[in-house]
Design a protein around this motif. Structure first.
Motif, mmCIF file in Angstrom:
data_model
loop_
_atom_site.group_PDB
_atom_site.id
_atom_site.type_symbol
_atom_site.label_atom_id
_atom_site.label_comp_id
_atom_site.label_asym_id
_atom_site.label_seq_id
_atom_site.Cartn_x
_atom_site.Cartn_y
_atom_site.Cartn_z
ATOM 1 N N GLN A 618 0.861 -1.188 0.000
ATOM 2 C CA GLN A 618 0.000 0.000 0.000
ATOM 3 C C GLN A 618 0.892 1.231 0.000
ATOM 4 O OE1 GLN A 618 -3.256 -0.471 0.085
ATOM 5 N NE2 GLN A 618 -4.089 1.564 0.414
ATOM 6 N N ARG A 623 0.077 3.617 -9.760
ATOM 7 C CA ARG A 623 0.656 2.739 -10.791
ATOM 8 C C ARG A 623 1.000 1.372 -10.219
ATOM 9 N NH1 ARG A 623 5.449 4.800 -13.268
ATOM 10 N NH2 ARG A 623 5.982 5.855 -11.349
ATOM 11 N N SER A 624 1.448 1.378 -8.957
ATOM 12 C CA SER A 624 1.719 0.089 -8.326
ATOM 13 C C SER A 624 0.441 -0.709 -8.163
ATOM 14 C CB SER A 624 2.325 0.301 -6.941
ATOM 15 O OG SER A 624 3.672 0.614 -7.066
ATOM 16 N N ALA A 627 -0.417 -2.231 -11.356
ATOM 17 C CA ALA A 627 0.405 -3.409 -11.630
ATOM 18 C C ALA A 627 -0.114 -4.608 -10.848
ATOM 19 C CB ALA A 627 1.862 -3.122 -11.260
ATOM 20 N N LEU A 630 -3.238 -5.870 -12.407
ATOM 21 C CA LEU A 630 -2.962 -6.564 -13.667
ATOM 22 C C LEU A 630 -2.416 -7.957 -13.389
ATOM 23 C CD1 LEU A 630 -2.953 -6.428 -16.684
ATOM 24 C CD2 LEU A 630 -0.614 -5.593 -16.592
ATOM 25 N N ALA A 631 -1.553 -8.032 -12.395
ATOM 26 C CA ALA A 631 -1.019 -9.354 -12.053
ATOM 27 C C ALA A 631 -2.162 -10.292 -11.690
ATOM 28 C CB ALA A 631 -0.037 -9.230 -10.880
ATOM 29 N N ILE A 634 -4.043 -11.255 -14.859
ATOM 30 C CA ILE A 634 -3.296 -12.246 -15.654
ATOM 31 C C ILE A 634 -3.401 -13.611 -15.017
ATOM 32 C CG2 ILE A 634 -0.996 -12.913 -16.396
ATOM 33 C CD1 ILE A 634 -0.393 -9.943 -16.719
ATOM 34 N N ALA A 637 -6.867 -14.969 -15.602
ATOM 35 C CA ALA A 637 -7.031 -15.365 -17.001
ATOM 36 C C ALA A 637 -6.258 -16.639 -17.285
ATOM 37 C CB ALA A 637 -6.561 -14.236 -17.921
ATOM 38 N N ALA A 638 -5.047 -16.714 -16.742
ATOM 39 C CA ALA A 638 -4.240 -17.917 -16.952
ATOM 40 C C ALA A 638 -4.942 -19.129 -16.364
ATOM 41 C CB ALA A 638 -2.861 -17.735 -16.327
ATOM 42 N N LEU A 641 -7.841 -20.052 -18.583
ATOM 43 C CA LEU A 641 -7.357 -20.693 -19.809
ATOM 44 C C LEU A 641 -6.842 -22.092 -19.534
ATOM 45 C CD1 LEU A 641 -5.545 -17.850 -21.749
ATOM 46 C CD2 LEU A 641 -7.689 -18.976 -22.284
ATOM 47 N N ARG A 644 -9.436 -24.601 -19.315
ATOM 48 C CA ARG A 644 -10.144 -24.964 -20.548
ATOM 49 C C ARG A 644 -9.266 -25.779 -21.484
ATOM 50 N NH1 ARG A 644 -13.778 -20.267 -22.801
ATOM 51 N NH2 ARG A 644 -14.857 -22.104 -23.545
ATOM 52 N N MET A 645 -8.040 -26.013 -21.093
ATOM 53 C CA MET A 645 -7.155 -26.773 -21.990
ATOM 54 C C MET A 645 -7.591 -28.226 -22.058
ATOM 55 S SD MET A 645 -3.361 -25.292 -21.396
ATOM 56 C CE MET A 645 -2.949 -23.683 -22.031
ATOM 57 N N VAL B 21 -0.325 2.732 -18.713
ATOM 58 C CA VAL B 21 -0.874 3.071 -17.404
ATOM 59 C C VAL B 21 0.143 2.788 -16.307
ATOM 60 C CG1 VAL B 21 -2.613 2.439 -15.715
ATOM 61 C CG2 VAL B 21 -3.253 2.778 -18.084
ATOM 62 N N MET B 22 0.876 1.702 -16.471
ATOM 63 C CA MET B 22 1.788 1.329 -15.397
ATOM 64 C C MET B 22 3.096 2.106 -15.432
ATOM 65 S SD MET B 22 1.387 -2.713 -14.816
ATOM 66 C CE MET B 22 1.452 -3.105 -16.516
ATOM 67 N N ARG B 98 -3.197 7.840 0.746
ATOM 68 C CA ARG B 98 -2.439 6.795 1.419
ATOM 69 C C ARG B 98 -2.368 7.040 2.916
ATOM 70 N NH1 ARG B 98 4.018 6.075 1.160
ATOM 71 N NH2 ARG B 98 4.139 4.148 2.332
ATOM 72 N N ILE C 96 9.511 4.629 -8.778
ATOM 73 C CA ILE C 96 9.141 3.434 -8.014
ATOM 74 C C ILE C 96 10.062 2.299 -8.424
ATOM 75 C CG2 ILE C 96 7.266 1.935 -7.334
ATOM 76 C CD1 ILE C 96 5.361 3.989 -8.477
ATOM 77 N N GLN C 99 9.199 -0.731 -10.892
ATOM 78 C CA GLN C 99 7.885 -0.549 -11.507
ATOM 79 C C GLN C 99 7.958 -0.730 -13.024
ATOM 80 O OE1 GLN C 99 4.941 -0.105 -10.247
ATOM 81 N NE2 GLN C 99 3.811 0.443 -12.090
ATOM 82 N N LEU C 106 4.647 -7.598 -16.913
ATOM 83 C CA LEU C 106 3.214 -7.854 -16.832
ATOM 84 C C LEU C 106 2.553 -7.618 -18.173
ATOM 85 C CD1 LEU C 106 2.343 -6.338 -13.356
ATOM 86 C CD2 LEU C 106 2.245 -8.724 -14.033
ATOM 87 N N LEU C 110 0.458 -10.229 -20.144
ATOM 88 C CA LEU C 110 -0.904 -9.994 -20.629
ATOM 89 C C LEU C 110 -1.006 -10.325 -22.108
ATOM 90 C CD1 LEU C 110 -3.672 -8.827 -19.857
ATOM 91 C CD2 LEU C 110 -2.861 -6.635 -20.701
ATOM 92 N N VAL C 113 -1.092 -14.014 -22.522
ATOM 93 C CA VAL C 113 -2.374 -14.597 -22.124
ATOM 94 C C VAL C 113 -3.436 -14.313 -23.179
ATOM 95 C CG1 VAL C 113 -4.237 -14.370 -20.470
ATOM 96 C CG2 VAL C 113 -1.916 -14.615 -19.661
ATOM 97 N N ARG C 120 -5.703 -20.149 -29.183
ATOM 98 C CA ARG C 120 -6.283 -21.420 -28.779
ATOM 99 C C ARG C 120 -7.746 -21.556 -29.191
ATOM 100 N NH1 ARG C 120 -4.507 -25.113 -26.346
ATOM 101 N NH2 ARG C 120 -6.593 -25.691 -25.643
#
Lengths: 645, 99, 297
Positions: A618, A623-624, A627, A630-631, A634, A637-638, A641, A644-645, B21-22, B98, C96, C99, C106, C110, C113, C120
């Motif tokens: 925190q 931006r963190s 990230a 997004l992780a 991903i 989604a992984a 996926l 479904r393999m 964005v990142m 924060r 950062i 970052q 990432l 993405l 993926v 697929r």
């Protein structure tokens, strides 16, 4: 073998029995009124207290006369007042049992109690809290009456606790003195130890018999196993030890002298200490089937009677010597109560006569203190027989009664107990010899220390301090003493003539008179001889014209020193109970602090650490966060996926 | 070449927007990255609409555009007011929440 | 236009021409320092996408894309950039820790993926929107929009109104002081001895009439105030090469110039209208006025 009347009283209660709840309610209401009204009742509070006690006696007497008018088979009456604890399949009723035993106690408690009330009017005249004192006295009487009139162990326990509370309040009545407050606390704690026994006994009854009323428990006791009954009996004995100051819970009784003297009279004569004896006698159907518990009761009684007698020999404090004698006499009653139904009858008889002569002697002691500016050291008395004639004569009656000189009251009751002590159970002849000789020897010691007390106080040379000018007490104090002394003289004879044992026996389980191991007349003779020897030794050392009583206790051998220290009961209690208890508490506290709290704190520390670790994510940078999100996306989604393999 | 070509292109654009964005700190550029991601989604919508022979996908893209317009209006207003008060458009400086 | 699983050759041609342009334009987001350049590149991307939309059988959306994105949204971006400061360039020094690497990794993840999902998948026969559009794409969209999606449309309208109001409220600034009237302004200027007339337009009498070229008064003196203050603040005033050579070289020979003069002119930082005073406005160039017109006492 068992008297059915005792087990299930299905007799229709008479009107007097129906109304006998008033016996409890009147002093209770008076106590509540006096405490609630407060100082406004100061002027007439003592009169209300006396009236309430007397009214209670009148109602009790009515019930008593009514009882006597009924046929013997219908004298045990259970009166249900209201449903107290309704519990589905198990209902507990608030009820009273009116029978020969309870009414005997009612008469004793209300009569002696009323006399003590009257006495207190004068004794407490200059105390600004006299109203409060009378409120407590009434509470004490009410609690004791509830105790003896209860028809179940739970109701009895309410009175039991009420007695404990009232005694605490009264012993600590002058609680501005630290040692008095401590004495009150000591009595309270010792009684709580006994209460544990009472509660355990009730728990066992409830779990095993599913009943707590006398009728239910006694009926179930007939079919119960010996082990269960022994457990219940021992638990009840513990309770009785606490309340009746029996070994090993006797230590509070001496300190209980901290209360005003009428309180001591009340505690020692009519209420409180007799509760234990009552409990054992009342629970006769339980003890009937468990010789082991009976033997324990008898043993405790024998130990206590010797203990009290030995302590009594060494005490210079008049009230403490009397307290020791009470302990010893209650020991006699316990011993008798443990001997079985026949012994139980004589235990109650001795309890009644003891109630009179001990109350008389305590009131006499209070009169002496009144005259001697609250002096209690017997070495500072002497030759009071001329200054206080009434007190001297009434005290003498009590003294002769406790010695068991015929035809005074104590002779008829105590001699019977000694005789019963010599009765051995079948195949256990040694028991008869051991307890019989202990009781007989105890009578001799009793004669010595009571005579010592009497001679030191009233005979010999005056050893007063300069400012003491003994004088006779006022009529309000002497009249109750005179009445009690009349009881000391004649009560034993009267009870024997009216066949008290035959009157009381139907209320108890049926017993059979065994033959003592010695001839009864030999026992009587030997006892009297021992008594006379004891009294003569006391006379020669403290009473005769030649005897010199030092005003400071002289150096003495180990036994006397030990007796002066109550046979080190406090030291032993300290070493065995208080110190380990404190250590236990300290250990528990430390465990709580270090282990329990440590675990909690450790857990908190772990989470704090995790929190501070996670809080670094925190960091305030959008931006963190993006990230991180997004992780997660991903990853999800992984996973989808991959699935479904 | 199939519809997948368009989807790959959309993925590339979406990724570029995401990384923008990142990585970028100028909030206006970051915002443009967001817009690019929306457009990548629109491209995919239209490709699928054609694949299914259905105008509904186009409708979805249309609504995305409308919402994007609204979003841009509010977002840029926020950026402007932030710039007024803090004299900066860096996303890293906007971390008051924060504390 | 396309009835088969495969693209037609024309479409392939379009895709392979436009696709790289789009990606190139978009990548400016990542690599361009200057925000305006980025905005312009994104505009190219948007227009390219509009082409693709048309190619994908929705000319209506293609036009909307141009109008809304390129014409409205990206213009708004540029406006805001101007407002905020067009020259605010982004520093590429990452503050950062990790970052940037995280972003790149990432992003690659993405991409893997997403493209994995695409590769697929098996796609059905592309039907094409010709039948659905029935030759009138805009009409088809409109028909659907006002029938099945009418409620959504209403709600979207609400959203737009709310967004507009939100923007107004967000950017609204409450005036803290009373505005100065024109008369009061003139009073202030008179008291302080400031210029009373409006400044001449930039480039007046100068060699160029661009906005960043200061005007020259009748005596050949440079009027710094004529350049908009925004340009002056940013130091974007033209370096005065538009001035007659003799004026610069004769009057202010480089060797005799005080150190501060040339940088002041070059950087354009010198002079502000508040303190310029009447000295700027008149007076022939004195022989002894060696410091040049821009030098302040």
């Amino acid at each position: 073998m068992i008297n059915n009347v005792v087990l299930a009283a299905e007799v229709a209660a008479s009107q007097a029995a129906q109304m006998s709840w008033l016996v409890i309610a009147i002093p209770l209401a008076s106590a509540g009124l006096l405490l609630l009204v407060g100082r406004a009742a100061d002027k007439w509070g003592h009169l209300l207290g006396v009236t309430a006690s007397a009214a209670s006696f009148v109602v009790g007497a009515w019930a008593f006369v009514d009882l006597l008018s009924r046929p013997v088979a219908e004298r045990v009456q259970d009166v249900t007042l209201f449903k107290w604890i309704p519990g589905g399949t198990f209902d507990l009723n608030m009820g009273i049992r009116v029978d020969q035993l309870s009414l005997t106690f009612v008469m004793l408690v209300t009569f002696v109690g009323t006399l003590i009330h009257i006495y207190s009017i004068a004794y407490m005249e200059h105390d600004r809290d006299r109203r409060r004192f009378f409120a407590y006295l009434n509470l004490f009487v009410a609690a004791m009456l509830l105790l003896v009139l209860a028809d179940s162990y739970v109701v009895l326990f309410v009175g039991w606790e009420g007695v404990g509370l009232a005694s605490y309040l009264l012993i600590g009545f002058w609680n501005h003195r630290l040692e008095y407050a401590v004495a009150a606390k000591k009595a309270f704690v010792a009684n709580r130890v006994g209460d544990v026994g009472m509660i355990v006994a009730m728990m066992i009854m409830f779990s095993q018999f599913h009943a707590l009323s006398f009728a239910g428990v006694f009926e179930a006791a007939e079919h119960a196993s010996g082990a269960t009954l022994t457990l219940i009996g021992l638990a009840l004995l513990l309770a009785a030890c606490g309340k009746s100051a029996q070994f090993p819970l006797q230590s509070w009784l001496g300190d209980a002298m901290a209360g005003p003297t009428p309180v001591s009279a009340l505690i020692h004569a009519a209420t409180m200490v007799t509760a234990g004896v009552y409990l054992v006698v009342r629970s006769g159907p339980i003890f009937e089937h468990t010789p082991a518990a009976r033997l324990a009761v008898v043993t405790i009684g024998a130990i206590t009677l010797l203990y009290g007698a030995i302590v009594g020999c060494a005490k210079d404090d008049m009230k403490k010597a009397l307290a020791a004698s009470t302990m010893s006499q209650i020991g006699y009653m316990m011993l008798a109560a443990g001997l079985g139904p026949v012994g139980g009858i004589f235990a109650i008889m001795h309890l009644v006569t003891h109630g009179f002569f001990k109350a008389g002697m305590f009131l006499g002691a209070g009169s002496v203190m009144h005259a001697m500016k609250d002096q209690v050291d017997m070495r500072r008395f002497g030759a009071l027989n001329k200054a206080m004639k009434v007190t001297w004569l009434t005290f003498m009656m009590g003294w002769l009664a406790i010695l068991g000189i015929p035809p005074f009251a104590g002779f008829f009751s105590k001699d019977k107990i000694i005789e019963q002590a010599f009765v051995a159970p079948e195949g256990q002849v040694w028991q008869g010899w051991v307890f019989g000789l202990v009781a007989m020897f105890g009578a001799g010691i009793t004669a010595f220390y009571m005579s010592r007390l009497f001679f030191m106080v009233f005979q010999g040379k005056a050893r007063w301090t300069d400012e003491q000018h003994p004088h006779e007490s006022p009529g309000l104090m002497t009249v109750p003493m005179i009445i009690l002394s009349l009881g000391s003289v004649f009560l034993g004879l009267i009870l024997t003539v009216v066949k008290f044992d035959e009157y009381l026996a139907p209320a108890l389980v049926e017993g059979h008179h065994g033959e003592p191991v010695m001839n009864a007349y030999v026992i009587m003779g030997a006892t009297l001889a021992l008594v006379v020897i004891g009294a003569w030794i006391a006379w020669s050392k403290f009473g005769s014209a030649k005897a010199v009583v030092p005003t400071l206790p002289p150096a003495a051998d180990g036994l006397v020193r030990a007796a002066r220290e109550d046979l080190y009961q406090d030291a032993i209690n300290d070493a065995l109970l208080v110190k380990p208890g404190q250590a236990l508490v300290r250990g528990a506290t430390k465990t709580d602090d270090d282990v329990v709290d440590g675990a909690v704190r450790g857990l908190a520390w772990v989470f704090q650490g995790m929190g501070s670790l996670v809080s670094r994510i925190q960091n305030g940078y959008a931006r963190s966060y993006a990230a991180t999100m997004l992780a997660g996306v991903i990853l999800l989604a992984a996973i989808v996926l991959a699935g479904r393999m | 070449m199939t519809v997948s070509a368009y989807l790959i292109l959309a993925s590339v654009l979406f990724t570029i927007g995401t990384v923008t964005v990142m990585v970028r700190r100028n909030s206006i550029i970051v915002f443009m990255g967001v817009e690019l991601m929306l457009n990548a989604a629109n491209l995919a919508f239209l490709a699928f609409a054609r694949m299914w022979g259905n105008v509904d996908g186009q409708l979805a893209a249309f609504f995305v555009m409308v919402v994007a317009a609204a979003e841009v209006v509010v977002g840029l207003a926020i950026i402007v007011s932030l710039f007024r008060t803090r004299r900066t458009v860096s996303v890293d400086d906007e971390n008051l929440l924060r504390h | 236009m396309n009835n088969g699983l495969m693209m037609t050759t024309a479409e392939q041609f379009l895709f392979w021409i436009i696709g790289p342009i789009i990606v190139l334009g978009a990548s400016a987001l990542l690599f361009s320092k200057r925000a305006v350049l980025t905005a312009c590149s994104v505009m190219v991307t948007m227009v390219g996408l509009a082409f693709l939309y048309v190619g994908l059988g929705s000319p209506f959306l293609g036009i909307v894309q141009v109008v809304v994105y390129t014409g409205a949204i990206m213009m708004l971006f540029v406006f805001v950039l101007m407002l905020v400061g067009v020259d605010v360039s982004d520093s590429f020094i990452e503050t950062i820790r990790g970052q940037r690497w995280a972003g790149v990794l990432l992003g690659l993840g993405l991409l893997v993926v997403l493209s994995g999902a695409v590769f697929r998948s098996t796609f059905t026969f592309a039907i094409g929107t010709d039948a659905a559009s029935n030759g009138n794409n805009a009409g088809a969209v409109a028909h659907l929009l006002f029938s099945d999606f009418a409620f959504t449309l209403e709600i979207t309208g609400c959203l737009l109104i709310i967004a507009a109001m939100g923007a107004v409220i967000l950017t609204h600034r409450v005036r803290l002081t009373r505005p100065i009237t024109q008369g009061e302004m003139m009073e202030i200027r008179t008291k302080r001895g400031m210029r009373l007339t409006p400044p001449p337009a930039p480039g007046n009498y100068a060699r160029h009439n661009a906005a960043d070229v200061p005007a020259i008064d009748a005596r050949g003196k440079i009027i710094e105030d004529s350049v908009p203050s925004a340009l002056r603040m940013r130091g974007q005033v033209h370096n005065l090469r538009g001035l007659p050579q003799d004026l610069l070289e004769d009057k202010v020979p480089p060797t005799r110039r005080p150190d501060a003069a040339a940088p002041a002119i070059e950087a354009g930082t010198a002079g502000s209208s508040d303190s310029a005073g009447p000295r700027d406005t008149g007076g022939p160039p004195e022989p002894g006025d060696t410091a040049g017109p821009e030098v302040k006492p």
